[in-house]
Structure formats: C-alpha cells, structure tokens
Write an enzyme that holds these catalytic residues in place. Structure first.
Site, PDB file in Angstrom:
ATOM      1  N   ASP A  13     -43.062  -2.522   0.742  1.00  0.00           N
ATOM      2  CA  ASP A  13     -44.190  -2.419  -0.190  1.00  0.00           C
ATOM      3  C   ASP A  13     -45.066  -3.666   0.003  1.00  0.00           C
ATOM      4  O   ASP A  13     -44.842  -4.458   0.931  1.00  0.00           O
ATOM      5  CB  ASP A  13     -43.698  -2.211  -1.636  1.00  0.00           C
ATOM      6  CG  ASP A  13     -43.143  -3.477  -2.276  1.00  0.00           C
ATOM      7  OD1 ASP A  13     -43.015  -4.512  -1.582  1.00  0.00           O
ATOM      8  OD2 ASP A  13     -42.830  -3.429  -3.483  1.00  0.00           O
ATOM      9  N   HIS A  14     -46.036  -3.843  -0.873  1.00  0.00           N
ATOM     10  CA  HIS A  14     -46.948  -4.985  -0.732  1.00  0.00           C
ATOM     11  C   HIS A  14     -46.214  -6.319  -0.847  1.00  0.00           C
ATOM     12  O   HIS A  14     -46.585  -7.294  -0.200  1.00  0.00           O
ATOM     13  CB  HIS A  14     -48.080  -4.895  -1.770  1.00  0.00           C
ATOM     14  CG  HIS A  14     -47.567  -4.787  -3.176  1.00  0.00           C
ATOM     15  ND1 HIS A  14     -46.937  -3.652  -3.642  1.00  0.00           N
ATOM     16  CD2 HIS A  14     -47.581  -5.657  -4.216  1.00  0.00           C
ATOM     17  CE1 HIS A  14     -46.595  -3.829  -4.912  1.00  0.00           C
ATOM     18  NE2 HIS A  14     -46.969  -5.039  -5.274  1.00  0.00           N
ATOM     19  N   CYS A  70     -39.238  -5.622  -0.015  1.00  0.00           N
ATOM     20  CA  CYS A  70     -40.144  -5.603  -1.168  1.00  0.00           C
ATOM     21  C   CYS A  70     -40.206  -7.042  -1.666  1.00  0.00           C
ATOM     22  O   CYS A  70     -39.821  -7.962  -0.935  1.00  0.00           O
ATOM     23  CB  CYS A  70     -39.704  -4.590  -2.228  1.00  0.00           C
ATOM     24  SG  CYS A  70     -38.162  -4.969  -3.075  1.00  0.00           S
ATOM     25  N   THR A  72     -38.506  -8.664  -4.042  1.00  0.00           N
ATOM     26  CA  THR A  72     -37.163  -9.237  -4.206  1.00  0.00           C
ATOM     27  C   THR A  72     -36.163  -8.685  -3.212  1.00  0.00           C
ATOM     28  O   THR A  72     -35.073  -9.256  -3.050  1.00  0.00           O
ATOM     29  CB  THR A  72     -36.623  -8.904  -5.607  1.00  0.00           C
ATOM     30  OG1 THR A  72     -36.606  -7.471  -5.744  1.00  0.00           O
ATOM     31  CG2 THR A  72     -37.486  -9.515  -6.701  1.00  0.00           C
ATOM     32  N   GLY A  73     -36.466  -7.541  -2.639  1.00  0.00           N
ATOM     33  CA  GLY A  73     -35.479  -6.786  -1.850  1.00  0.00           C
ATOM     34  C   GLY A  73     -34.631  -5.870  -2.708  1.00  0.00           C
ATOM     35  O   GLY A  73     -33.939  -4.991  -2.200  1.00  0.00           O
ATOM     36  N   HIS A 103     -18.034  -4.390   7.428  1.00  0.00           N
ATOM     37  CA  HIS A 103     -17.073  -3.843   6.465  1.00  0.00           C
ATOM     38  C   HIS A 103     -17.591  -2.625   5.690  1.00  0.00           C
ATOM     39  O   HIS A 103     -16.796  -1.748   5.345  1.00  0.00           O
ATOM     40  CB  HIS A 103     -16.669  -4.927   5.461  1.00  0.00           C
ATOM     41  CG  HIS A 103     -15.762  -5.963   6.054  1.00  0.00           C
ATOM     42  ND1 HIS A 103     -15.150  -6.945   5.303  1.00  0.00           N
ATOM     43  CD2 HIS A 103     -15.354  -6.170   7.343  1.00  0.00           C
ATOM     44  CE1 HIS A 103     -14.399  -7.717   6.089  1.00  0.00           C
ATOM     45  NE2 HIS A 103     -14.528  -7.275   7.338  1.00  0.00           N
ATOM     46  N   HIS A 138     -11.400  -0.184   6.541  1.00  0.00           N
ATOM     47  CA  HIS A 138     -12.642   0.020   5.790  1.00  0.00           C
ATOM     48  C   HIS A 138     -13.040   1.486   5.707  1.00  0.00           C
ATOM     49  O   HIS A 138     -13.843   1.865   4.852  1.00  0.00           O
ATOM     50  CB  HIS A 138     -13.776  -0.800   6.415  1.00  0.00           C
ATOM     51  CG  HIS A 138     -13.438  -2.245   6.510  1.00  0.00           C
ATOM     52  ND1 HIS A 138     -13.302  -3.053   5.404  1.00  0.00           N
ATOM     53  CD2 HIS A 138     -13.154  -3.025   7.586  1.00  0.00           C
ATOM     54  CE1 HIS A 138     -12.961  -4.270   5.784  1.00  0.00           C
ATOM     55  NE2 HIS A 138     -12.863  -4.281   7.110  1.00  0.00           N
TER      56      HIS A 138
HETATM   57  C1  RB5 Z   1     -43.872  -5.559  -6.696  1.00  0.00           C
HETATM   58  O1  RB5 Z   1     -44.662  -6.437  -7.433  1.00  0.00           O
HETATM   59  C2  RB5 Z   1     -42.409  -5.878  -6.903  1.00  0.00           C
HETATM   60  O2  RB5 Z   1     -42.007  -5.480  -8.160  1.00  0.00           O
HETATM   61  C3  RB5 Z   1     -41.573  -5.199  -5.839  1.00  0.00           C
HETATM   62  O3  RB5 Z   1     -42.002  -5.620  -4.584  1.00  0.00           O
HETATM   63  C4  RB5 Z   1     -40.088  -5.476  -5.862  1.00  0.00           C
HETATM   64  O4  RB5 Z   1     -39.851  -6.850  -5.946  1.00  0.00           O
HETATM   65  C5  RB5 Z   1     -39.284  -4.740  -6.815  1.00  0.00           C
HETATM   66  O5  RB5 Z   1     -38.042  -4.816  -6.808  1.00  0.00           O
END
Ligand code: RB5
Length: 155
Positions: A13-14, A70, A72-73, A103, A138
């Site tokens: 995403d952005h 994203c 945070t991932g 694993h 595993h």
């Molecule tokens: C977008 O602002 C943000 O919420 C998204 O990239 C992500 O971090 C969500 O988990």
C-alpha cells in the site's frame, strides 16, 4: 524445484510503497524475477486490495513467495493470512525472517515501511528467500494450520 524458480510476488500500500521500490532494485541486482501487483505510486490505497492479487498468485502457483509491505507490515499480514494457503509473517528481525521459512513454511514475508529501513528490509528479504522449509517435525504443525483453515472454510 525451489520457490525461487518462480517469480516473487510483490505488493504494497502507500505506507510500504517506497520500501517495495527499494526491494525491487535489490531483487533486480540479484537477478531475481518478480511480479509487482502494485500499488504503482504513493497514493493512498487499502492494503487488503493489494495483498489479495499477490497472495492469489502464490496459492495458484504463478509465484513462489510473496514480499508484502504496508506502513507497519501488520495490516497487510492480516490480509494475507485471510487467503487460504497463505502463511504470512510480519518480521523486523532477520532470525524470524529466516526461521519462518524453515519452520513455518511461510510463503509471504511482510514488512513495515515505517518500521524498517531499506538496508534491513533487504537483509530480511535475503534471509527469507534463501531459507528452505525443513519439513520433518514441522510438517504436523503446519498441517494443523491447514486443518484450522479447512475447518473455518467448512463453516
Ligand atoms: C496506512 O496509513 C497504514 O495504516 C497501513 O499502511 C498499515 O500500516 C496498516 O497496518
């Protein structure tokens, strides 16, 4: 045949766009093929929308592994793990990135563009992509993950 015999699926995403672009340059330097499922610019978009086509490419066998990004991932890992057959892990340490392949037979690595820098992200990707699933003890555990998926799908 290894997972790297097929292209790597990329999506962001952005919040993860810049990191995806950095990883693309890294993969190109290493001569690894990839398919970019977007986003193609930094405009705001929703991580489930970009996760789905990349994850479908993995479970349908068109791609071997996915690298997803994203802010945070975390959000994109949640979206990825809703896709049957995807085992996605959000990592910011190299040990976990390696061992989730070895694993858990993870097939998607998720990273946060607001959490890790490009250098660490390349190390995470390298650890994930170069590790092989070990099988053995595993297998039963991974099979239990699949059993949960199958039980939920039958509801
Ligand atoms: C977008 O602002 C943000 O919420 C998204 O990239 C992500 O971090 C969500 O988990």
């Amino acid at each position: 045949m290894t997972k790297l015999d097929k292209p790597i699926a990329l999506a962001a995403d952005h919040g993860g766009f810049a990191l995806k672009e950095a990883i693309k340059a890294h993969l190109q330097e290493k001569g690894l093929e990839f398919v970019d499922f977007g986003t193609t610019d930094g405009a705001a978009c929703d991580y489930p929308d970009v996760a789905l086509p990349a994850c479908n490419a993995v479970v349908e066998g068109r791609c071997g592994l996915a690298l997803l990004f994203c802010g945070t991932g975390v959000g994109i890992s949640m979206a990825a793990n809703k896709v049957r057959g995807i085992r996605a892990c959000c990592c910011s340490d190299v040990f976990s990135a390696e061992f989730t392949r070895r694993h858990n037979d993870a097939n998607a690595l998720c990273m946060g563009g607001r959490v890790v820098g490009a250098g660490l992200a390349c190390s995470l990707a390298d650890a994930f992509l170069s590790a092989e699933y070990e099988g053995g003890r595993h297998d039963a555990r991974v099979a239990k993950l699949t059993a949960i998926e199958n039980q939920q799908a039958a509801l």
